[in-house]
Design a protein around this motif. Sequence first.
Motif, PDB file in Angstrom:
ATOM      1  N   SER A  32     -62.117 -69.759   3.793  1.00 18.37           N
ATOM      2  CA  SER A  32     -61.115 -68.929   3.230  1.00 18.37           C
ATOM      3  C   SER A  32     -61.513 -68.434   2.236  1.00 18.37           C
ATOM      4  O   SER A  32     -61.014 -67.252   2.457  1.00 18.37           O
ATOM      5  CB  SER A  32     -59.687 -69.551   3.152  1.00 18.37           C
ATOM      6  OG  SER A  32     -60.600 -70.475   1.397  1.00 18.37           O
ATOM      7  N   ARG A  33     -62.483 -68.106   1.517  1.00 18.31           N
ATOM      8  CA  ARG A  33     -63.375 -67.234   0.634  1.00 18.31           C
ATOM      9  C   ARG A  33     -64.063 -66.699   1.288  1.00 18.31           C
ATOM     10  O   ARG A  33     -65.006 -67.462   2.552  1.00 18.31           O
ATOM     11  CB  ARG A  33     -63.689 -68.359  -0.619  1.00 18.31           C
ATOM     12  CG  ARG A  33     -62.571 -68.807  -1.126  1.00 18.31           C
ATOM     13  CD  ARG A  33     -63.238 -69.542  -2.503  1.00 18.31           C
ATOM     14  NE  ARG A  33     -63.774 -68.707  -3.597  1.00 18.31           N
ATOM     15  CZ  ARG A  33     -64.508 -69.041  -3.869  1.00 18.31           C
ATOM     16  NH1 ARG A  33     -64.737 -70.671  -4.274  1.00 18.31           N
ATOM     17  NH2 ARG A  33     -64.663 -68.045  -4.960  1.00 18.31           N
TER      18      ARG A  33
ATOM     19  N   GLU C 148     -46.632 -71.837  -1.292  1.00 23.24           N
ATOM     20  CA  GLU C 148     -47.151 -71.800  -2.218  1.00 23.24           C
ATOM     21  C   GLU C 148     -46.836 -70.861  -3.394  1.00 23.24           C
ATOM     22  O   GLU C 148     -47.070 -71.104  -4.780  1.00 23.24           O
ATOM     23  CB  GLU C 148     -48.423 -71.182  -1.210  1.00 23.24           C
ATOM     24  CG  GLU C 148     -49.488 -72.743  -0.310  1.00 23.24           C
ATOM     25  CD  GLU C 148     -51.114 -71.383  -0.105  1.00 23.24           C
ATOM     26  OE1 GLU C 148     -51.860 -70.717  -1.168  1.00 23.24           O
ATOM     27  OE2 GLU C 148     -50.978 -72.579   0.552  1.00 23.24           O
ATOM     28  N   GLY C 149     -46.698 -69.823  -2.721  1.00 20.65           N
ATOM     29  CA  GLY C 149     -46.458 -68.385  -4.310  1.00 20.65           C
ATOM     30  C   GLY C 149     -45.340 -69.453  -5.116  1.00 20.65           C
ATOM     31  O   GLY C 149     -45.557 -69.132  -6.097  1.00 20.65           O
ATOM     32  N   ILE C 152     -47.946 -71.200  -7.404  1.00 19.56           N
ATOM     33  CA  ILE C 152     -48.785 -70.110  -8.015  1.00 19.56           C
ATOM     34  C   ILE C 152     -48.238 -69.739  -9.547  1.00 19.56           C
ATOM     35  O   ILE C 152     -48.451 -68.927 -10.500  1.00 19.56           O
ATOM     36  CB  ILE C 152     -49.998 -69.308  -7.314  1.00 19.56           C
ATOM     37  CG1 ILE C 152     -50.316 -70.281  -6.202  1.00 19.56           C
ATOM     38  CG2 ILE C 152     -49.935 -68.713  -7.288  1.00 19.56           C
ATOM     39  CD1 ILE C 152     -50.669 -69.449  -4.933  1.00 19.56           C
ATOM     40  N   SER C 167     -58.547 -75.527   1.755  1.00 17.88           N
ATOM     41  CA  SER C 167     -59.225 -74.707   0.984  1.00 17.88           C
ATOM     42  C   SER C 167     -58.429 -73.453   0.466  1.00 17.88           C
ATOM     43  O   SER C 167     -59.296 -73.071  -0.560  1.00 17.88           O
ATOM     44  CB  SER C 167     -60.441 -74.544   1.805  1.00 17.88           C
ATOM     45  OG  SER C 167     -60.602 -73.559   2.709  1.00 17.88           O
ATOM     46  N   THR C 168     -57.796 -73.705   1.202  1.00 17.54           N
ATOM     47  CA  THR C 168     -56.344 -71.773   0.248  1.00 17.54           C
ATOM     48  C   THR C 168     -55.798 -72.974  -0.484  1.00 17.54           C
ATOM     49  O   THR C 168     -55.948 -71.653  -1.821  1.00 17.54           O
ATOM     50  CB  THR C 168     -55.664 -71.542   1.288  1.00 17.54           C
ATOM     51  OG1 THR C 168     -56.274 -71.402   2.304  1.00 17.54           O
ATOM     52  CG2 THR C 168     -55.193 -70.406   1.003  1.00 17.54           C
ATOM     53  N   ALA C 171     -58.548 -72.701  -3.755  1.00 16.97           N
ATOM     54  CA  ALA C 171     -59.082 -71.073  -4.102  1.00 16.97           C
ATOM     55  C   ALA C 171     -57.716 -70.707  -4.844  1.00 16.97           C
ATOM     56  O   ALA C 171     -58.282 -69.557  -5.489  1.00 16.97           O
ATOM     57  CB  ALA C 171     -58.930 -70.282  -2.602  1.00 16.97           C
ATOM     58  N   ASN C 172     -56.177 -71.244  -4.926  1.00 15.65           N
ATOM     59  CA  ASN C 172     -55.492 -70.855  -5.568  1.00 15.65           C
ATOM     60  C   ASN C 172     -55.290 -71.333  -6.807  1.00 15.65           C
ATOM     61  O   ASN C 172     -53.949 -71.489  -7.210  1.00 15.65           O
ATOM     62  CB  ASN C 172     -54.211 -70.885  -4.687  1.00 15.65           C
ATOM     63  CG  ASN C 172     -54.258 -69.419  -3.747  1.00 15.65           C
ATOM     64  OD1 ASN C 172     -54.264 -68.265  -3.944  1.00 15.65           O
ATOM     65  ND2 ASN C 172     -53.706 -69.428  -2.505  1.00 15.65           N
ATOM     66  N   LYS C 173     -56.177 -72.142  -6.984  1.00 14.12           N
ATOM     67  CA  LYS C 173     -56.050 -73.135  -7.871  1.00 14.12           C
ATOM     68  C   LYS C 173     -54.990 -74.031  -8.148  1.00 14.12           C
ATOM     69  O   LYS C 173     -54.400 -74.322  -9.031  1.00 14.12           O
ATOM     70  CB  LYS C 173     -56.179 -72.365  -9.905  1.00 14.12           C
ATOM     71  CG  LYS C 173     -56.849 -71.472  -9.339  1.00 14.12           C
ATOM     72  CD  LYS C 173     -57.257 -70.876 -10.899  1.00 14.12           C
ATOM     73  CE  LYS C 173     -58.902 -69.939 -10.564  1.00 14.12           C
ATOM     74  NZ  LYS C 173     -58.813 -69.934 -12.164  1.00 14.12           N
TER      75      LYS C 173
ATOM     76  N   ARG D  33     -55.056 -61.149  -6.303  1.00 15.36           N
ATOM     77  CA  ARG D  33     -54.262 -62.413  -5.796  1.00 15.36           C
ATOM     78  C   ARG D  33     -53.130 -61.937  -5.031  1.00 15.36           C
ATOM     79  O   ARG D  33     -52.603 -61.310  -5.726  1.00 15.36           O
ATOM     80  CB  ARG D  33     -54.161 -63.106  -6.749  1.00 15.36           C
ATOM     81  CG  ARG D  33     -56.062 -63.691  -7.129  1.00 15.36           C
ATOM     82  CD  ARG D  33     -56.693 -64.626  -8.139  1.00 15.36           C
ATOM     83  NE  ARG D  33     -54.937 -65.665  -7.534  1.00 15.36           N
ATOM     84  CZ  ARG D  33     -55.007 -66.972  -8.055  1.00 15.36           C
ATOM     85  NH1 ARG D  33     -55.190 -66.501  -9.544  1.00 15.36           N
ATOM     86  NH2 ARG D  33     -54.336 -67.531  -7.545  1.00 15.36           N
ATOM     87  N   TYR D  35     -50.109 -63.232  -4.728  1.00 17.41           N
ATOM     88  CA  TYR D  35     -48.669 -63.494  -5.064  1.00 17.41           C
ATOM     89  C   TYR D  35     -48.495 -62.855  -5.939  1.00 17.41           C
ATOM     90  O   TYR D  35     -47.312 -62.620  -6.558  1.00 17.41           O
ATOM     91  CB  TYR D  35     -48.689 -65.030  -4.698  1.00 17.41           C
ATOM     92  CG  TYR D  35     -48.705 -65.628  -4.036  1.00 17.41           C
ATOM     93  CD1 TYR D  35     -47.680 -65.588  -3.334  1.00 17.41           C
ATOM     94  CD2 TYR D  35     -50.111 -66.931  -3.885  1.00 17.41           C
ATOM     95  CE1 TYR D  35     -47.614 -66.044  -1.402  1.00 17.41           C
ATOM     96  CE2 TYR D  35     -50.100 -67.383  -2.315  1.00 17.41           C
ATOM     97  CZ  TYR D  35     -48.440 -66.717  -1.139  1.00 17.41           C
ATOM     98  OH  TYR D  35     -49.049 -67.898   0.043  1.00 17.41           O
TER      99      TYR D  35
END
Lengths: 290, 290, 290, 290, 290, 290
Positions: A32-33, C148-149, C152, C167-168, C171-173, D33, D35
């Motif tokens: 994904s990265r 997910e959003g 986030i 992993s996504t 990556a989005n913390k 990013r 979102y």
Amino acid sequence: MSVLKVGIPKGSLENATIELFKRSGWKIMVSSRSYFRTVDDDEVRCTLVRAQEMSRFVEMGTLDMGLTGKDWILENGSDVRVVQDLIYSKTSALPARWVLVVAEDSPIRTLKDLEGKKIFTELVNFTKRYFSERKIKIDVEFSWGATEGKVIEGLCDAIVEVTETGSTLRANKLRIVEELLQTNTQLIANHESYRDPWKREKIEQISLLLQGALRAEGMVGLKMNVSANELKSVMEILPSITAPTIANLFQSDWFSVETIISEKVVRELIPQLQKRGAVGIIEYPLNKVI
Amino acid sequence: MSVLKVGIPKGSLENATIELFKRSGWKIMVSSRSYFRTVDDDEVRCTLVRAQEMSRFVEMGTLDMGLTGKDWILENGSDVRVVQDLIYSKTSALPARWVLVVAEDSPIRTLKDLEGKKIFTELVNFTKRYFSERKIKIDVEFSWGATEGKVIEGLCDAIVEVTETGSTLRANKLRIVEELLQTNTQLIANHESYRDPWKREKIEQISLLLQGALRAEGMVGLKMNVSANELKSVMEILPSITAPTIANLFQSDWFSVETIISEKVVRELIPQLQKRGAVGIIEYPLNKVI
Amino acid sequence: MSVLKVGIPKGSLENATIELFKRSGWKIMVSSRSYFRTVDDDEVRCTLVRAQEMSRFVEMGTLDMGLTGKDWILENGSDVRVVQDLIYSKTSALPARWVLVVAEDSPIRTLKDLEGKKIFTELVNFTKRYFSERKIKIDVEFSWGATEGKVIEGLCDAIVEVTETGSTLRANKLRIVEELLQTNTQLIANHESYRDPWKREKIEQISLLLQGALRAEGMVGLKMNVSANELKSVMEILPSITAPTIANLFQSDWFSVETIISEKVVRELIPQLQKRGAVGIIEYPLNKVI
Amino acid sequence: MSVLKVGIPKGSLENATIELFKRSGWKIMVSSRSYFRTVDDDEVRCTLVRAQEMSRFVEMGTLDMGLTGKDWILENGSDVRVVQDLIYSKTSALPARWVLVVAEDSPIRTLKDLEGKKIFTELVNFTKRYFSERKIKIDVEFSWGATEGKVIEGLCDAIVEVTETGSTLRANKLRIVEELLQTNTQLIANHESYRDPWKREKIEQISLLLQGALRAEGMVGLKMNVSANELKSVMEILPSITAPTIANLFQSDWFSVETIISEKVVRELIPQLQKRGAVGIIEYPLNKVI
Amino acid sequence: MSVLKVGIPKGSLENATIELFKRSGWKIMVSSRSYFRTVDDDEVRCTLVRAQEMSRFVEMGTLDMGLTGKDWILENGSDVRVVQDLIYSKTSALPARWVLVVAEDSPIRTLKDLEGKKIFTELVNFTKRYFSERKIKIDVEFSWGATEGKVIEGLCDAIVEVTETGSTLRANKLRIVEELLQTNTQLIANHESYRDPWKREKIEQISLLLQGALRAEGMVGLKMNVSANELKSVMEILPSITAPTIANLFQSDWFSVETIISEKVVRELIPQLQKRGAVGIIEYPLNKVI
Amino acid sequence: MSVLKVGIPKGSLENATIELFKRSGWKIMVSSRSYFRTVDDDEVRCTLVRAQEMSRFVEMGTLDMGLTGKDWILENGSDVRVVQDLIYSKTSALPARWVLVVAEDSPIRTLKDLEGKKIFTELVNFTKRYFSERKIKIDVEFSWGATEGKVIEGLCDAIVEVTETGSTLRANKLRIVEELLQTNTQLIANHESYRDPWKREKIEQISLLLQGALRAEGMVGLKMNVSANELKSVMEILPSITAPTIANLFQSDWFSVETIISEKVVRELIPQLQKRGAVGIIEYPLNKVI
């Protein structure tokens, strides 16, 4: 655990290389990265690196091995071990060539005519060395891509550019004055990494399987049934890359003949085999030929 | 050196044809200038020609051979030699048909009802001939594509149009009155070229390998191990396109049985083979079946 | 004539499923009208249904069988027969997991910390059940995608979402608190349909061939020539998924050895086979392994 | 600093909404990013939220205001303040309608005929309420998109689906039994936020400018020169959305006449203005009309 | 109610035409079924027709009016009323020209050199007439598109093809021997329709507004403030398509000057206006100029 | 005839530049051969040149003027005349900045910490100069694109890279140590060309109109009617980029007030104007503001 750091060329060769590794037995996954690549072998860590920069990173040991063009190894003047030539490319089977190119109607006919002129190229160091070895003084400037356009639009007198068939050059009314270098992909390794026994064995394993997959690309399996009477006649014309496998068929005087041949000769061979009495001829694809 | 001038149909069949030649052993490459195609055989020169015009160029000898639809050969009334039927198409396995089409609610039910009417079609000459042979007087006008739209929007009463399944016609509330012609791709040659021994052999070589590749499309290799006891029972249900290859296995009373069968029967055959005791059944792909 | 009504999952699994059926022996064609799919087997009628709704339609008998995820069968609480697990997916070989996710810096560390909180998810019923079984009171709201959003952007405290590698999420913390469910595709059937002998045999036939095609995905054929002296040494390291096929070569003391092995071990095996004296090693692709 | 939390509908209305805000004076930028959305007003924070979920987040105060469809506000039964109707849409000027749809040849003619039947829809709560108010007992199931396909393929008897012109429904051989709801975009606010003076003023400012931009969409400026003699005749037919601006021209007895009119009447008006002696007629575009 | 049947050219001019109608005041919408077009004027019914066939349908009265190229009207020899020339095109402002084209190195220099030769073109009838009027005997064959390719590949000696700048021809090493026809879009009407008063007024209305929109394309509004002293000097250089509008500014001896000018002169005019003392010069776009 | 040779930046700024020239009054057309650009002004010849190389070609006089970034002018150390700053960019209004970037968790905090380290960048010369002026010894290597990836993957310690908002850097867990340079597009000229009177006037003309178009981008026209009583109150809050144009309305004590203002203040101004009694407020777009 030991890990081999492998550089995969980013850009035009990227997909072909990932495809080649896949056929060789390693799946390199897009994660994904965007800068990382995962590979299904815990002993290997893949990094995407521009072909132009690969040999620098292998030389300084940031990478243990990498795949890149001979041209960029020479341009960087990198001190690395060339493990193997890998002949594959995006579209054609022709080797890529770096050539000195001028406009069709330019007065420049030989390298000597370039004395005192300015040349644009992406391969600055190599070009400087090439002309200095021939004692011709020229001014070489770095070109940020779109190099052809510079001669076409008259922004300079000559360029050193890469081409395969030369047909785009001709279509743009450009002329090749001389070929400076033929290039192909090479598998290179860092000297120290290559001395390490574990790393060396791993590099050799990858090298063996990459070669096996590349060789299979141009080959196919051919299988046919032949009667005892015709066997000799058929065997005469079968090319022998590896010896054909001949087996008796059950309760008969027929034989099953199977061989691996270059795809290029199949179209000539099949009509002849048919004439010599081979029946049930089939051709099947191969993944690897060791 | 002798060269065979081959016409490749431009447009909807182009990619399928280039793919078929590739599987047959000839790589046709897209070169940088859009109208040329290079092929990796110095004895062949490929030219892209619209399917509609192919037979005219083969007839006048500008091309030695070409691939095109039977429909357009008839439309042009070209005097060419049909070397071979090639059944392949873009999407489905159904033959393309030229049909007379009217609106779902049109009063037209039979060809006779068209007496005195105007018909739009891309196949003007063929349609004129078809109706004149049946002594029905109609006015046939050339349609520049989008022929269906003309009936849908009421710009005319009937059209002659090509279809495979007819489902698009039904979805557009159109009705087929009659099928006028079934068509498929044909390999045609110029009469004089076909009399020339070198050209004829070359044409026959291409024809043989195209057929081999087409046949392989619908076939697969099937391999299994069978004990001596079950061999007869297994052999009974194996189709015999080419005779199965049976080989003794080393130091055992088992046999390796291998055969080439139509992909279509595999899904029926495998459950039965399993029931009759075949083990280790594998299916593998084929490139060519001669 | 009897017809089996089969549900194909619409959306992300659609192409992978159609491709799998093709390799299994059934061509599912896109027809001109978007909701229908034609299949080249008159005994089968395919319908595209959202994975989320599949088990409901199979349960009520509108469909005889269908392919869908275990997660949605559980979510719907459908009473259907699970005929077979089918492990395949769009991109990776990792199983999809439904996980409870919070922001990286959230104070929530365990499921208990969610007491009294609001959770968004597409899997409302399953999530409610999961927490109620653990006696944790939460408020579960249906999320219309882009789940997910919501964490986030701080629109809620936690979500239950599907992921493969995680992993996504990283990556989005986001942070995984717990895995609630592993899921994979399942072939399910309506109970009544499965009791009908004709339907059951048809379902089993499809199931067998789907499995055969799936198994072939990770396997290859390996063939080599081995001398009598080396045969034992080579046989020692050959994995035996199905017993290797060994055949005497004509008028020699060499053997042809052929076996089916997992693609994953090929890269380790080939260097060893070479060392033990196997020559002419080739690897070829398989369509099905039964 | 005070900040207004604004919800922008994600999905089909997203681009149209961002475009509308741009014309109103706020640039909403796509950031790296996925979102987040940045807006060039420090007093506003934009969040992308599915139209279906918007009113829930506005109701609970996670957002101060949002734009979403009247249909989803009703479906969620959210208690929010409707500040303003905003009539705009992706493609057409027709209002979107939720309609009860059956197959063309279904026996269902009125709502009553649905007694005891199962209906699929994305608007479950609204549909349940609608039928229960009319005392018709039905079973309403949630449909995960592709709702039309369910009637077309015979998976259910009726659906409640959204449409604009109904032409796709007709093309798919479906029939509208009844219209249940007309919907359009609404600007909604949280009750508490709307009582806060600063937030209310900010909401009103956005509302005013959104309206100004929407109104300008269908209007144009028209300017022409008219002689003193013709002025009255020309003024008679000029529509007066805002009073025309009439100015004396320098050293002459001509006037410059300028007005704002609906784009729809321009094509009728211009020929008449020309006949009544207006000259130098020009039409120019507008950004906002307050 | 009366309805005018209008033909819109399908294909390369389609989008430009729909865009032109939009700026003229008519929105032509793409509906869900591909052959229909809805227009927001109940008095107009739009039909998409190939430019090549338009004049035939207008001549026979299936359409009342249509837009198409002068070339295809001549090719069809249609007896229709040309209401107006409409100069617009896809990319450039250059008129399209039908030219006789040969290979760069062909011996053909004049039309006479074509005596007895074969020519391919899409404009068969026009080309035949053109040569027969000049008493040159040639054989004209219909070309199914890709006409250029036929000369490039040596399939014929000459073609008649359409071009704008001729640069593609030059790039393909082709040479123009003679220009046969300049063409542009024309608004044509059926003679009978044009005699009907209602239809004629509707056609004239559309014609007037199409012209207004086309004229506005190349024009802009220019507005500036000028002091009494400089007014004369500024007025001297202002082009006067329509007389400038001059208005006194409130309580000052300055004037507001506003005029409509060709976009092409703006880049020359602005520097001069600035030198002559005009201040606050702004340029604004126009929708229509009548 | 005199001709000005103008360089247009190829690549990321190309479309924005061609769009800017179009709004300024020059149409730059894509011609059929990819390296040439035609412009509708016989006095101008446009050439596409990489932004990185532009200043070199302007310096040596191959081009008279060009548009490129300040960064690349500094990198090349070119001696050219900067005629004008042009603030425009692809996406945002933020200036692009070249920054020194390290991994989030790197120990490097200040420039000094880089002593003895290796830095990758596309801006080699500028970076060398920057550090040498600060007496910090570093090794600067040329990076072939994808520079960020080199720090992310740990191939080097620091990079000098261009960014606008820095948000991509943050998302990739990178940290900005210091900003080295802010850059924007500049219109540069060759010194000798700028001394030539004709060329200078042409350069100034282009410069004036580019500025006019750029300024118009952020501005709009605002027009409203105001009664005599409210005029003073309205005038108080109108910004005065150019003085508002006030005109008496015919036979009334109302005024038409028109002004050009920054688009950014419109959203604040309109609510206030409305409160102070302005009516019929409209906003219209501008092409140029000189």
